[in-house]
Design an enzyme around this catalytic site. Sequence first.
Site, PDB file in Angstrom:
ATOM      1  CB  ALA A  32      -0.964   0.000   1.176  1.00  0.00           C
ATOM      2  CG  HIS A  37       5.980   3.115   1.591  1.00  0.00           C
ATOM      3  ND1 HIS A  37       4.624   3.241   1.624  1.00  0.00           N
ATOM      4  CD2 HIS A  37       6.312   2.383   2.677  1.00  0.00           C
ATOM      5  CE1 HIS A  37       4.145   2.609   2.677  1.00  0.00           C
ATOM      6  NE2 HIS A  37       5.137   2.087   3.341  1.00  0.00           N
ATOM      7  CB  SER A 188      -0.508   1.750   4.269  1.00  0.00           C
ATOM      8  OG  SER A 188       0.848   1.774   3.892  1.00  0.00           O
TER       9      SER A 188
END
Length: 282
Positions: A32, A37, A188
């Site tokens: 996700a 990230h 996420s």
Amino acid sequence: MKILRTKKEVSTFVNIIKKTNKSLGYVPTMGALHQGHGSLIEQSVSENNYTLVSIFVNPTQFDNATDLNKYPRTLDNDVTLIERISGDIIIFAPKANELYDSKIVSKNYYFDGLEYEMEGKHRAGHFDGVGTILDIFFSLIQPNKAYFGEKDFQQLQIVKKLVAKYNLDVTIIGCPIFREASGLAMSSRNERLSKNSRKEAAFIYKTLLKAKEKFGTKSAIKVEEWVTDQFAKNKHFNLEYVSIANVDTLKPVKRKSKNKKYRIFIAAFIDNIRLIDNIALN
Ligand code: PAF
């Protein structure tokens, strides 16, 4: 884009890299993926010859089956996000029984007490699960550097402790929190928020910033009380904890000292979704 599924495929890849003396950066994720990230992956790409991203929702770090089942799983989108950064990144997306042998259980760790504070008090066994899976990943992938976001600051400190205590040959890099335009820390879990809750959730960061201002003149306890009061007045949120803690021990601050570094940490529910955030205070 290379997607590895088995430990054997990873070992083959790692053995080739080790022979060439090239560096390997590693970004562990539960998928996700979002820009937060993305920034860890970009940093790894800029600092290493190769980058491997693992995508694995680790069952042993969830203390709640609903939370585990509802955790977003978006492999196709994740691959697209990674591909946009670089087509040379290696993805490792295993199934649980590929990583855990016969039983999907955690080992027990002692992280010098870091695991008893904050998240550790509210998510039983969470850090044993994180320690177990990272032990597995680090020994398999043998990265030179591994990248973790400061949003999970307690996790970051625990991973550093894991590496120091078990003499693991990897450098842990902590990376700053990535925020949405509203200030909400990227997570996420934000994907599960309704449009309205996502807007309301910016309240966490706003409150952290005001708390930081107050920490200049008030005691940690007074600031924590003030934060608790702000959340009590906000009908969208249930505050789980607020803690002003020493960054090294993660223990709550009793008396401020000029030579110590502190952060403020919050965990709160909105729409039954648990969000965490933290900022440095000095
Ligand atoms: O921060 C996470 O996403 C997870 O805790 C990690 C480090 C990938 C381990 O499962």
